[in-house]
Write an enzyme that holds these catalytic residues in place. Structure first.
Site, PDB file in Angstrom:
ATOM      1  N   SER B 321       0.805  -1.229   0.000  1.00  0.00           N
ATOM      2  CA  SER B 321       0.000   0.000   0.000  1.00  0.00           C
ATOM      3  C   SER B 321       0.833   1.272   0.000  1.00  0.00           C
ATOM      4  CB  SER B 321      -0.918   0.002   1.212  1.00  0.00           C
ATOM      5  OG  SER B 321      -1.842  -1.055   1.089  1.00  0.00           O
ATOM      6  N   HIS B 364     -15.368   0.592   2.856  1.00  0.00           N
ATOM      7  CA  HIS B 364     -15.143   1.881   3.505  1.00  0.00           C
ATOM      8  C   HIS B 364     -16.279   2.867   3.246  1.00  0.00           C
ATOM      9  CE1 HIS B 364     -10.928   0.362   3.405  1.00  0.00           C
ATOM     10  NE2 HIS B 364     -10.864   0.991   4.576  1.00  0.00           N
ATOM     11  N   CYS B 377      -7.685   2.642   1.473  1.00  0.00           N
ATOM     12  CA  CYS B 377      -8.768   1.926   0.801  1.00  0.00           C
ATOM     13  C   CYS B 377      -8.298   1.367  -0.533  1.00  0.00           C
ATOM     14  CB  CYS B 377      -9.946   2.881   0.565  1.00  0.00           C
ATOM     15  SG  CYS B 377     -11.261   2.114  -0.405  1.00  0.00           S
TER      16      CYS B 377
END
Lengths: 367, 628
Positions: B321, B364, B377
């Site tokens: 991420s 989310h 997300c």
């Protein structure tokens, strides 16, 4: 006995050459040993100077004595010489693996050296006695050979091959000068050429090593090739002008073996180079010419033959020693006349010069 | 005057020719002698002179004191210490084997190795039996001197790494010079049997550290005794090298990685000074200083965790991420999304028949870009990435330094991998699949980055878009004619607003209640960053709740890249912990500790209060008398 007339007539050039070579020798010996740890070795050159002084006395004696007397004394001298050689084999002092020296207390004396002069005298006497034939025949050779063989074997078994070879050289020199019949001469030459290779089998292992070492020194550079290699390095590194007097490294750092005796030429050539070598060879050539001159103008056959024998000996010594230092001839203990350290050889060589001077003065002209 | 000739006169007259022949013969012999002398003294002169010199001259090289290595505040990290070396000269021994057997009673060494070197060594050269022997062994040798002819003890200088494993991958180690290195180095600078730097700083700055060898020319006699010293050139000590590393920060980084595999690299985002450089597991470079033993070497090689690998520059990991930073910048700069663009996250993303899950299974909900970064997300970035396309993401990944070397001077670097459509067709010989773009946008798939690339990327966020190259040497070290480092920074062509926005978002990752790195907010100097959890294998639909239930090698890598303080950042850091789980729970707390250690350090405090970022004004606590 030394009169003004003596002084005027004798060969002063020969004397000058002798003293010059001796002085060069002293400097070379000093240079070779100046960095030694042992005072005794460092001061060998002083001893050499003493030997020269003693030798000069011996030379003066030999120069002034009546050589007719020497001719008469040939046999007693020979008996004395052989007696000393026999004595050496029993009570001689051993050094460097061979028994050559008679100890006289303060000095060691090498009878085989003085025997060289005696051999010259006895052979000259014997050849002089042959009046009938010229050139001589085979029978005439028997007696001289007999006189040669006894000291030859006595010396060869010490063992001292170098001196034994000198005896033979004296003999050959005299025979060559006296001349034998042509047929006999050819026979003897062929015989000698045929026999020489066979002597290989009589040589001791260390003597064989020296010959192999000469042929290919690099094959065993730390062993049998060592002497030859280091001598060649010393001479070659000197170059045209040399490293300078007292500046030789091969001798001072002990890479050169037997430097103040058999390899004194290498010490000399390293420090004074090619120029110095030419000077030295010229000096010896001049000496050879002086001998030739004395032979030519000698007044009787005995005197003439004595000078022939002595000249052959000194010239051979010189050529062989330098040939050995240059790696051309096998290493045998043959010192450089007048320059190598060693009292007995020095006295012998000076006596030779004395006898030559004696002959140069002349007997008949004197009276 | 004709007169009757006597018999004698006839005799000598007949021999005139004899004498002449003899003179000619003697002349020839003398010419031969002279020719030979001429050959030796003129033709062979230079060869024989060199042999004479070779006979008498011995050259002995003297090593200079190797330069010390210090940390940024002058703490000595690497020095030299005296050690006893046990050696022998085989020629001085009667029966080497017997002596060695006697020695083996109390000194441990490998008999076969010693016997082998005896065979190979030149005459009268020493053979090392054992280097760096212990006090007890020294005592044994001293007591039994008489039984050990030809054996000797020498004091030799040995490289000493004061803190053992400390920064071992950065500092490197010494090893015997290889034939290849010997062929390359300047003549007389190195010689056979030298120890030279084989990795790390020791290798990169070998020439400066080494100094210049001294030389002693000795005159020896035939027995090998030294007669006099002809020439003496003193050795020149090597340059002391001061690193940009901060001891406290480095120590904290290493302690945090203890028992784990991973890497931490910290850098001053303003000038590229590398403040910490840790790779775990590490090794003790001291074991190399006298030649590593076969036992130690095979232990290092056989370890499954590859302690010799420098993970900071050579460890290639999927960025996970943390890559969302790059995707976000690309989206903003390309105008595909703006910061207010909303994406609804139902917890999954459908592409054709394939479904890609968000890490949060329940979704989310509606997200803008900032909250998508803060909460990490996945669906938001799947959507953005698909719109951008893989090649446009790759363009920005390249710009922030991925897929290329960062020009770090120490050690070798791996370049990682930035996938493109062309790359896949060329290398994998398969067409690009859109699903791959989807996973690529969250740093999975083919992406590979190294920690040092990551720290440069995040440093650019910290300093407002400046790409700095990492530096390891304090600027004013006078290197010994060696090419040092130069400052080489470039400005990214990104808009100020984008960089400002990314920076605020990364601040939110730490400060916002739902930020993935919320754990490190408390008591901080004000940090910003991005977590990452890089999958090693494709995630299964149902996975065990407990990380302990997953096989180690299938566990995720934990990432954190960040910096602090938020305004006027002084440190940026990249942390990766292999197979450790979530970035937020594992990597972020480590990053905090490391940044805290630096920012709390008294040296940093002094520097900060001096109010300058310019290093030349900082107080240098280097003991200058330590230079030799």
């Amino acid at each position: 006995m030394l009169t003004n007339r003596h002084w005027k007539r004798f060969d002063r050039t020969l004397l000058g050459l002798t003293l010059t070579l001796s002085m060069i020798g002293v400097v070379a010996i000093y240079s070779a040993n100046m960095q030694s740890d042992l005072i005794f070795v460092r001061e060998l050159y002083i001893k050499q100077v003493y030997w020269i002084l003693i030798s000069i006395v011996a030379m003066s004696f030999a120069a002034t004595i009546d050589y007719a007397f020497i001719e008469r004394m040939a046999f007693p001298l020979y008996i004395l010489g052989v007696g000393l050689l026999i004595l050496v084999t029993f009570i001689g002092k051993v050094g460097g693996g061979s028994q050559r020296w008679l100890s006289l207390g303060w000095i060691d004396f090498q009878p085989s050296e003085i025997m060289k002069v005696i051999l010259v005298i006895i052979l000259a006497r014997v050849f002089n006695d042959i009046k009938k034939r010229d050139p001589i025949n085979a029978f005439d050779l028997i007696r001289p050979i007999g006189f040669l063989v006894v000291p030859f074997f006595l010396v060869a078994q010490q063992p001292d091959l170098g001196t034994a070879i000198i005896y033979v050289v004296i003999f050959i020199g005299l025979v060559g000068f006296v001349r034998v019949q042509t047929k006999l001469m050819s026979f003897l030459s062929i015989f000698l050429l045929a026999v020489t290779p066979l002597t290989w089998f009589l040589l001791k292992p260390y003597q064989k090593d020296r010959i192999i070492g000469l042929l290919n020194p690099e094959e065993d550079p730390m062993g049998r090739g060592y002497h030859i290699i280091q001598s060649k390095i010393a001479i070659g590194s000197g170059g045209m002008w040399g490293k300078g007097i007292f500046e030789g490294t091969q001798s001072k750092l002990n890479f050169l073996p037997a430097k103040h005796t058999d390899f004194i030429f290498s010490v000399y050539a390293e420090e004074v180079g090619f120029i110095g070598a030419i000077v030295l060879i010229s000096l010896f050539c001049s000496m050879a010419l002086r001998f030739q001159n004395i032979i030519k103008y000698s007044e009787d056959k005995f005197a003439c033959l004595v000078v022939v024998g002595l000249g052959a000996m000194i010239i051979f010594n010189f050529v062989y020693n330098i040939g050995m230092a240059l790696g051309l001839l096998p290493i045998v203990g043959i010192p450089l006349p007048f320059m190598s350290y060693g009292g007995s050889a020095l006295i012998t060589n000076f006596i030779c010069i004395g006898l030559a001077i004696n002959v140069s003065i002349g007997r008949k002209r004197l009276v | 005057m004709p007169s009757p000739k006597t018999k004698w006169e006839q005799f000598i007259a007949k021999r005139t020719a004899n004498i002449a022949y003899f003179s000619a013969l003697l002349g020839i012999i003398m010419m031969v002698l002279l020719l030979r002398i001429w050959y030796l003294q003129i033709i062979e002169h230079s060869y024989l002179l060199s042999r004479a010199e070779n006979n008498r001259l011995r050259e002995v090289y003297l090593d200079g004191h190797r330069g010390l290595i210090l940390d940024r505040n002058g703490l000595v990290l690497v020095t030299n210490r005296p050690a006893f070396e046990l050696s022998m000269i085989p020629e001085d021994m009667n029966e080497p084997k017997n002596t060695l057997e006697f020695l083996q009673k109390s000194v441990e060494f490998n008999m076969n190795d010693v016997l082998k070197s005896i065979k190979n060594v030149a005459t009268f050269k020493k053979v090392v039996i054992k280097s760096d022997i212990s006090r007890d062994e020294v005592a044994f040798v001293e007591e039994n001197r008489l039984e050990l002819p030809g054996v000797s003890l020498q004091i030799v200088s040995t490289r000493n790494y004061n803190y053992g494993n400390f920064a071992s991958h950065l500092l490197g180690y010494l090893g015997p010079i290889t034939a290849k290195q010997l062929a390359r180095v300047i003549k007389k600078q190195h010689s056979r049997n030298d120890f030279v730097g084989q990795t790390g700083v020791e290798r990169a700055f070998e020439k400066s550290l080494k100094g210049r060898k001294g030389l002693r020319v000795l005159e020896v006699d035939a027995a090998g005794r030294v007669i006099k010293v002809l020439k003496r050139i003193s050795p020149i000590g090597g340059t002391n090298i001061q690193l940009t590393i901060d001891y406290e920060t480095q120590k904290m980084a290493e302690e945090s990685l203890k028992g784990k595999a991973g890497a931490i690299v910290a850098m001053d985002p303003n000038n590229g000074d590398v403040l910490a450089f840790a790779s775990s597991p590490s090794f003790d470079p001291n074991i190399f200083s006298n030649g590593i033993s076969a036992k130690n070497w095979s232990r290092l090689l056989k370890s499954g965790f590859h302690p010799l690998q420098n993970r900071v520059t050579q460890g290639q990991y999927p960025p996970g991420s943390t890559h969302k930073i790059v995707t976000a910048i690309a989206g903003l700069e390309e105008g595909v999304f703006d910061k207010n663009t909303l994406v609804n996250c139902p917890g999954y993303f459908k592409l054709g028949r394939k479904t890609f899950r968000c890490w949060k299974e329940v979704g989310h909900g509606s997200m803008d870009m900032k909250s998508a970064l803060i909460q990490s997300c996945d669906v938001y970035f799947y959507t953005l990435g698909l719109k951008l396309g893989v090649d446009r993401i790759a363009k920005y990944a390249r710009m922030v330094g991925f897929g290329s070397s960062s020009n770090f001077k120490v050690g070798t670097e791996r370049k990682g991998l930035v996938p493109t459509i062309e790359w896949k067709e060329k290398v994998r010989k398969k067409p690009w699949v859109l699903g791959e773009t989807v996973v690529n946008s969250i740093g999975q798939g083919y992406n590979l980055v190294t920690p040092i690339q990551q720290v440069r990327m995040v440093a650019a966020v910290a300093n407002g878009g400046k790409m700095v190259e990492p530096k390891i040497i304090i600027k004013d070290v006078d290197l010994n004619n060696e090419k040092g480092e130069r400052e080489h920074n470039s400005l990214l062509p990104f808009s100020k607003e984008s960089m400002q926005f990314i920076s605020e978002s990364l601040r939110g990752v730490v400060e916002a209640p739902r930020g993935t790195a919320w754990r490190i907010n408390k008591g901080s100097f004000g940090y910003a960053g991005k977590t990452g959890t890089a999958q090693v294998v494709r995630r299964k639909d149902i996975e065990p709740e407990n990380i302990e239930d997953i096989k180690y090698k299938y566990r995720d890598h934990a990432w954190f890249v960040g910096y602090g303080p938020i305004e006027n950042s002084e440190i940026s850091v990249a942390v990766v912990v292999e197979h450790a789980g979530h970035g937020g729970t594992v990597a972020a707390p480590i990053a905090k500790k490391v940044m805290d250690a630096y920012l709390n350090s008294p040296y940093t405090v002094i520097q900060r209060s001096a109010g300058s970022k310019n290093r030349s004004n900082t107080i240098r606590l280097v003991d200058d008398t330590a230079n030799n």
